[in-house]
Design a protein around this motif. Structure first.
Motif, PDB file in Angstrom:
ATOM      1  N   ARG A   1      34.521  25.555  -4.634  1.00 24.28           N
ATOM      2  CA  ARG A   1      33.824  24.331  -5.488  1.00 24.28           C
ATOM      3  C   ARG A   1      32.747  23.889  -4.387  1.00 24.28           C
ATOM      4  O   ARG A   1      31.863  23.311  -4.571  1.00 24.28           O
ATOM      5  N   LEU A   2      33.274  23.667  -3.032  1.00 27.90           N
ATOM      6  CA  LEU A   2      32.376  23.078  -1.989  1.00 27.90           C
ATOM      7  C   LEU A   2      31.286  23.840  -1.649  1.00 27.90           C
ATOM      8  O   LEU A   2      30.162  23.303  -1.553  1.00 27.90           O
TER       9      LEU A   2
ATOM     10  N   ARG B   1      24.492  24.170  -1.966  1.00 28.27           N
ATOM     11  CA  ARG B   1      23.791  25.410  -1.222  1.00 28.27           C
ATOM     12  C   ARG B   1      23.697  24.745   0.120  1.00 28.27           C
ATOM     13  O   ARG B   1      23.730  25.637   1.050  1.00 28.27           O
ATOM     14  N   ARG B   2      23.715  23.406   0.424  1.00 26.87           N
ATOM     15  CA  ARG B   2      23.556  23.001   1.885  1.00 26.87           C
ATOM     16  C   ARG B   2      24.908  23.468   2.599  1.00 26.87           C
ATOM     17  O   ARG B   2      24.803  23.731   3.593  1.00 26.87           O
ATOM     18  N   ILE B   3      25.993  23.569   1.886  1.00 29.79           N
ATOM     19  CA  ILE B   3      27.285  24.054   2.524  1.00 29.79           C
ATOM     20  C   ILE B   3      27.359  25.364   2.725  1.00 29.79           C
ATOM     21  O   ILE B   3      27.520  26.013   3.716  1.00 29.79           O
ATOM     22  N   ALA B   4      26.966  26.178   1.843  1.00 31.41           N
ATOM     23  CA  ALA B   4      27.021  27.523   1.695  1.00 31.41           C
ATOM     24  C   ALA B   4      26.343  28.081   2.655  1.00 31.41           C
ATOM     25  O   ALA B   4      26.625  29.096   3.405  1.00 31.41           O
TER      26      ALA B   4
ATOM     27  N   ASP C   1      22.292  22.474   8.404  1.00 26.37           N
ATOM     28  CA  ASP C   1      22.110  21.435   9.426  1.00 26.37           C
ATOM     29  C   ASP C   1      22.431  22.045  10.788  1.00 26.37           C
ATOM     30  O   ASP C   1      23.113  23.047  10.983  1.00 26.37           O
ATOM     31  N   ARG C   2      21.652  21.534  11.954  1.00 24.85           N
ATOM     32  CA  ARG C   2      21.619  22.233  13.138  1.00 24.85           C
ATOM     33  C   ARG C   2      22.792  21.775  13.877  1.00 24.85           C
ATOM     34  O   ARG C   2      23.412  22.481  14.488  1.00 24.85           O
ATOM     35  N   LEU C   3      23.005  20.485  13.632  1.00 26.15           N
ATOM     36  CA  LEU C   3      24.042  19.768  14.279  1.00 26.15           C
ATOM     37  C   LEU C   3      25.561  19.748  13.620  1.00 26.15           C
ATOM     38  O   LEU C   3      25.484  19.623  12.205  1.00 26.15           O
ATOM     39  N   ALA C   4      26.496  19.886  14.406  1.00 24.23           N
ATOM     40  CA  ALA C   4      27.755  20.169  13.860  1.00 24.23           C
ATOM     41  C   ALA C   4      28.245  18.868  13.194  1.00 24.23           C
ATOM     42  O   ALA C   4      28.824  18.705  11.955  1.00 24.23           O
ATOM     43  N   GLN C   5      28.095  17.476  13.888  1.00 21.23           N
ATOM     44  CA  GLN C   5      28.150  16.264  13.081  1.00 21.23           C
ATOM     45  C   GLN C   5      27.511  16.004  11.686  1.00 21.23           C
ATOM     46  O   GLN C   5      28.122  15.798  10.955  1.00 21.23           O
ATOM     47  N   ASN C   6      26.382  16.540  11.514  1.00 22.44           N
ATOM     48  CA  ASN C   6      25.517  16.472  10.215  1.00 22.44           C
ATOM     49  C   ASN C   6      26.020  17.369   9.313  1.00 22.44           C
ATOM     50  O   ASN C   6      26.278  16.881   8.332  1.00 22.44           O
ATOM     51  N   PHE C   7      26.467  18.616   9.870  1.00 24.01           N
ATOM     52  CA  PHE C   7      27.207  19.598   8.811  1.00 24.01           C
ATOM     53  C   PHE C   7      28.574  19.258   8.360  1.00 24.01           C
ATOM     54  O   PHE C   7      28.578  19.093   7.005  1.00 24.01           O
TER      55      PHE C   7
END
Length: 171
Positions: free
Chosen positions: A139-140, A144-147, A151-157
């Motif tokens: 479901r997550l 598409r942003r998750i798949a 994001d370049r930064l881990a914090q943003n992802f």
């Protein structure tokens, strides 16, 4: 085939290993601190999660693709609430992870790896409940942003993962 035995065409750039920036010591430009790792499939990020029986996530952890699951489990299990049984996949099958789960008063139900000499207790019948976490990840990854990890930064992802989980399961 091209000149000198090199292939030309769509996948030729992948065969030339000398091109690109040097990796020097480990990775360059902060890949390790941004949970971007190299595995056989290329640059990847693993999302580790704890969920309840209703597919609702309550803890996430990001690691690079080459990091073993049992290493990430040590950090993730500190956030585990009180429960009677914990299901995990084969990647989490290590004696240290099992001891940490048992120290919290929980029974681990993790299938043993194929190379284990002494097989631990495992119930395939109870293991059917582990599909809750697979459904949560499915479901997550509808986002598409998750798949694709834009994001370049881990914090943003990680923030995007938490936001998607909140929208899917907690609102």
């Amino acid at each position: 085939s091209g000149v000198g035995g090199r292939t030309t065409g769509a996948g030729a750039d992948r065969l030339l290993g000398g091109e690109g920036s040097s990796l020097r010591r480990g990775r360059q430009r902060g890949e390790l601190t941004q949970a971007i790792g190299r595995s056989r499939g290329g640059r990847t990020t693993k999302i580790h999660a704890l969920t309840d029986g209703l597919c609702r996530p309550f803890a996430f952890l990001l690691t690079g693709g080459q990091v073993a699951d049992c290493i990430a489990a040590d950090t993730l299990l500190e956030q585990m609430p009180a429960t009677t049984i914990l299901h995990g996949d084969k990647g989490y099958d290590s004696d240290a992870v099992r001891r940490k789960i048992e120290s919290k008063g929980t029974a681990p139900n993790i299938p043993p790896k194929a190379n284990r000499r002494r097989k631990n207790r495992f119930s395939p019948y109870l293991y059917r409940d582990r599909n809750a976490i697979e459904r949560m990840f499915g479901r997550l990854k509808d986002f598409r942003r998750i798949a694709t990890r834009y994001d370049r930064l881990a914090q943003n992802f990680l923030a995007a993962v938490c936001l998607a989980a909140t929208v899917c399961y907690w609102l």
